[in-house]
Design a protein around this motif. Structure first.
Motif, PDB file in Angstrom:
ATOM      1  N   LEU A 109       4.962 -25.478   2.628  1.00 50.78           N
ATOM      2  CA  LEU A 109       6.006 -25.466   1.592  1.00 50.78           C
ATOM      3  C   LEU A 109       6.570 -24.339   1.295  1.00 50.78           C
ATOM      4  CD1 LEU A 109       4.233 -28.107  -1.028  1.00 50.78           C
ATOM      5  CD2 LEU A 109       6.110 -28.659   0.979  1.00 50.78           C
ATOM      6  N   GLU A 110       5.814 -23.139   1.452  1.00 47.83           N
ATOM      7  CA  GLU A 110       6.564 -21.862   1.257  1.00 47.83           C
ATOM      8  C   GLU A 110       7.709 -21.631   2.173  1.00 47.83           C
ATOM      9  OE1 GLU A 110       3.377 -19.153   1.237  1.00 47.83           O
ATOM     10  OE2 GLU A 110       2.525 -19.560  -0.877  1.00 47.83           O
ATOM     11  N   PRO A 111       8.716 -20.893   1.941  1.00 48.85           N
ATOM     12  CA  PRO A 111       9.761 -20.458   2.577  1.00 48.85           C
ATOM     13  C   PRO A 111       9.322 -19.404   3.466  1.00 48.85           C
ATOM     14  CG  PRO A 111      10.121 -19.934   0.376  1.00 48.85           C
ATOM     15  CD  PRO A 111       9.075 -20.709   0.048  1.00 48.85           C
ATOM     16  N   PRO A 112      10.043 -18.869   4.744  1.00 47.20           N
ATOM     17  CA  PRO A 112       9.580 -17.959   5.477  1.00 47.20           C
ATOM     18  C   PRO A 112       9.892 -16.710   4.629  1.00 47.20           C
ATOM     19  CG  PRO A 112      11.479 -19.077   6.279  1.00 47.20           C
ATOM     20  CD  PRO A 112      11.011 -19.956   5.187  1.00 47.20           C
ATOM     21  N   PRO A 113       9.489 -15.406   4.740  1.00 48.97           N
ATOM     22  CA  PRO A 113       9.856 -14.300   4.280  1.00 48.97           C
ATOM     23  C   PRO A 113      11.235 -13.897   4.450  1.00 48.97           C
ATOM     24  CG  PRO A 113       8.192 -13.592   5.782  1.00 48.97           C
ATOM     25  CD  PRO A 113       7.994 -15.039   5.838  1.00 48.97           C
ATOM     26  N   THR A 114      11.915 -13.203   3.547  1.00 47.64           N
ATOM     27  CA  THR A 114      13.266 -12.755   3.727  1.00 47.64           C
ATOM     28  C   THR A 114      13.214 -11.456   4.463  1.00 47.64           C
ATOM     29  OG1 THR A 114      13.349 -11.552   1.613  1.00 47.64           O
ATOM     30  CG2 THR A 114      14.081 -14.127   1.826  1.00 47.64           C
ATOM     31  N   ARG A 115      14.159 -11.097   5.028  1.00 49.36           N
ATOM     32  CA  ARG A 115      14.189  -9.674   5.496  1.00 49.36           C
ATOM     33  C   ARG A 115      13.784  -8.406   4.782  1.00 49.36           C
ATOM     34  NH1 ARG A 115      19.584  -7.926   8.769  1.00 49.36           N
ATOM     35  NH2 ARG A 115      18.819  -9.869  10.096  1.00 49.36           N
ATOM     36  N   LYS A 116      14.362  -8.603   3.530  1.00 51.17           N
ATOM     37  CA  LYS A 116      13.872  -7.507   2.507  1.00 51.17           C
ATOM     38  C   LYS A 116      12.466  -7.615   2.263  1.00 51.17           C
ATOM     39  CE  LYS A 116      15.152  -6.159  -2.122  1.00 51.17           C
ATOM     40  NZ  LYS A 116      15.793  -6.366  -3.549  1.00 51.17           N
ATOM     41  N   GLN A 117      11.955  -8.842   1.970  1.00 51.21           N
ATOM     42  CA  GLN A 117      10.461  -8.753   1.687  1.00 51.21           C
ATOM     43  C   GLN A 117       9.627  -8.204   3.008  1.00 51.21           C
ATOM     44  OE1 GLN A 117      10.108 -13.161   1.359  1.00 51.21           O
ATOM     45  NE2 GLN A 117      10.054 -12.809  -1.045  1.00 51.21           N
ATOM     46  N   THR A 118      10.182  -8.624   4.253  1.00 48.91           N
ATOM     47  CA  THR A 118       9.493  -8.054   5.490  1.00 48.91           C
ATOM     48  C   THR A 118       9.477  -6.408   5.592  1.00 48.91           C
ATOM     49  OG1 THR A 118      10.045 -10.115   6.616  1.00 48.91           O
ATOM     50  CG2 THR A 118       9.540  -8.186   8.162  1.00 48.91           C
ATOM     51  N   THR A 119      10.744  -6.068   5.161  1.00 56.01           N
ATOM     52  CA  THR A 119      10.782  -4.453   5.144  1.00 56.01           C
ATOM     53  C   THR A 119      10.135  -3.992   4.180  1.00 56.01           C
ATOM     54  OG1 THR A 119      13.142  -4.872   5.845  1.00 56.01           O
ATOM     55  CG2 THR A 119      12.494  -2.787   5.188  1.00 56.01           C
ATOM     56  N   MET A 120       9.986  -4.446   2.787  1.00 53.46           N
ATOM     57  CA  MET A 120       9.052  -3.979   1.883  1.00 53.46           C
ATOM     58  C   MET A 120       7.551  -4.154   2.458  1.00 53.46           C
ATOM     59  SD  MET A 120      10.973  -2.707  -0.381  1.00 53.46           S
ATOM     60  CE  MET A 120       9.881  -2.529  -1.560  1.00 53.46           C
ATOM     61  N   ARG A 121       7.129  -5.131   3.000  1.00 59.24           N
ATOM     62  CA  ARG A 121       5.664  -5.288   3.387  1.00 59.24           C
ATOM     63  C   ARG A 121       5.553  -3.911   4.602  1.00 59.24           C
ATOM     64  NH1 ARG A 121       5.884  -9.926   5.445  1.00 59.24           N
ATOM     65  NH2 ARG A 121       5.239 -10.982   3.567  1.00 59.24           N
ATOM     66  N   ARG A 122       6.356  -3.964   5.290  1.00 56.92           N
ATOM     67  CA  ARG A 122       6.137  -2.856   6.348  1.00 56.92           C
ATOM     68  C   ARG A 122       6.155  -1.617   5.700  1.00 56.92           C
ATOM     69  NH1 ARG A 122      10.328  -4.835  11.301  1.00 56.92           N
ATOM     70  NH2 ARG A 122       9.026  -6.707  11.722  1.00 56.92           N
ATOM     71  N   LEU A 123       6.958  -1.021   4.787  1.00 54.58           N
ATOM     72  CA  LEU A 123       6.931   0.357   4.185  1.00 54.58           C
ATOM     73  C   LEU A 123       5.580   0.338   3.390  1.00 54.58           C
ATOM     74  CD1 LEU A 123      10.577   0.340   2.741  1.00 54.58           C
ATOM     75  CD2 LEU A 123       9.656   1.543   4.465  1.00 54.58           C
ATOM     76  N   LYS A 124       5.121  -0.911   2.763  1.00 49.73           N
ATOM     77  CA  LYS A 124       3.816  -0.634   2.320  1.00 49.73           C
ATOM     78  C   LYS A 124       2.600  -0.396   3.113  1.00 49.73           C
ATOM     79  CE  LYS A 124       1.120  -3.003  -1.370  1.00 49.73           C
ATOM     80  NZ  LYS A 124       0.684  -4.390  -2.394  1.00 49.73           N
ATOM     81  N   GLN A 125       2.985  -0.935   4.293  1.00 42.66           N
ATOM     82  CA  GLN A 125       1.779  -0.907   5.183  1.00 42.66           C
ATOM     83  C   GLN A 125       1.713   0.533   5.777  1.00 42.66           C
ATOM     84  OE1 GLN A 125       2.538  -4.166   7.922  1.00 42.66           O
ATOM     85  NE2 GLN A 125       1.276  -5.649   6.602  1.00 42.66           N
TER      86      GLN A 125
END
Length: 321
Positions: A11-27
């Protein structure tokens, strides 16, 4: 994974580009922190001064400042072209750098191969140490050494000429001989240190290739020709592209300490850096010096892009980007 978790995931929508970018920056936060000093350096010393290039298109004065000075368009560049100074500086800078690149790489490769062929371990280490020392000598000291060698009255070269019955030569008035002198001093200073990269590349060659060549009865020259030199090709091309990126950047310290403000030698020794320095220090000519500097940067950028495009068309694996 439970059924409830699976349903919630669907049910959860796929992550947006912004969310993906923030996740990569955090990693990658540790790597980003490590890169911060370099980023700050380039922001302050490379990108920060860029607005000052506007001076090249103005009749700059202190009262009005950079953006308040009268706009004159391309007149500063026209003056440099019409005076012939821009052509002289471009010619000298490119020819010197081409000589430095070609002769420097050839001498570095030759030196690295000779070091590799040495079989006496201690002699090899001593030789490496002696050859690295000139790189760490200040260019100011190199200028002093050159003066003590080439001075008309007390120089060692003229003293040697007189010992053989010749007449002393006014070397600091002979513009034609200085390209050779500058190139020799550059090679003396940089060859030993520059050979490290090629020597490391030779050390990285698969030893089984040399063992197979020895079994087949290959001579030392055949090993160099068919194994070492082809293996050094990628390293040579990468270093060549890096060198071409700075082909419009002269070695200011070396030229200034060898030549100084000797106008007699400017025809064959004046490069962009020394000319810009004199414009600012002696003439307070910020407009012409900025115009020359901007031309230097744009020309160098275009040359790097062209050379990289040619290399990418020939072999994409050797291109920088």
């Amino acid at each position: 994974m439970t059924a409830a978790t699976a349903v919630r995931t669907e049910l959860e929508p796929p992550p947006t580009r912004k969310q993906t970018t923030m996740r990569r920056l955090k990693q990658s936060r540790v790597l980003i922190v490590m890169c911060l000093p370099a980023l700050i350096y380039f922001l302050v010393f490379a990108y920060g001064p860029m607005p000052g290039s506007w001076i090249a298109f103005t009749n700059y004065n202190y009262r009005d400042g950079i953006f308040g000075s009268p706009f004159v368009g391309m007149k500063n560049f026209e003056f440099l072209i019409q005076s012939g100074q821009l052509w002289l500086l471009t010619r000298n800078t490119i020819l010197y750098n081409l000589a430095f690149i070609v002769l420097g790489n050839i001498s570095q490769i030759a030196l690295a191969i000779m070091l590799n062929e040495m079989r006496m371990k201690y002699f090899k280490k001593i030789s490496q140490t002696i050859m690295f020392l000139p790189y760490f000598i200040s260019v100011v000291l190199i200028g002093v050494i050159a003066f003590n060698l080439l001075n008309y009255d007390t120089g060692a070269v003229n003293a040697l000429i007189e010992q053989f019955g010749g007449d002393p030569v006014k070397i600091y008035s002979a513009a034609g001989i200085w390209p050779l002198i500058i190139i020799l001093f550059f090679l003396w200073q940089s060859t030993g240190y520059g050979s490290i990269v090629y020597f490391a590349a030779i050390m990285g060659i698969d030893s089984t290739m040399f063992e197979a060549a020895a079994i087949d009865g290959a001579s030392a020259w055949q090993r160099i020709r068919y194994i070492i030199l082809p293996s050094l090709k990628p390293t040579f091309i990468i270093l060549l592209l890096f060198s071409l990126g700075g082909i419009m950047r002269g070695n200011f310290g070396l030229f200034w300490n060898l030549i100084g403000n000797n106008a007699v030698l400017f025809e064959t020794t004046d490069i962009i850096e020394t000319s810009v320095y004199r414009m600012i220090v002696s003439q307070n000519n910020f407009t012409s010096s900025t115009a020359v500097g901007l031309y230097q940067s744009l020309f160098g950028f275009a040359l790097v892009m062209l050379c990289n495009w040619i290399v990418r068309r020939m072999n994409p694996d050797y291109a920088l980007f």
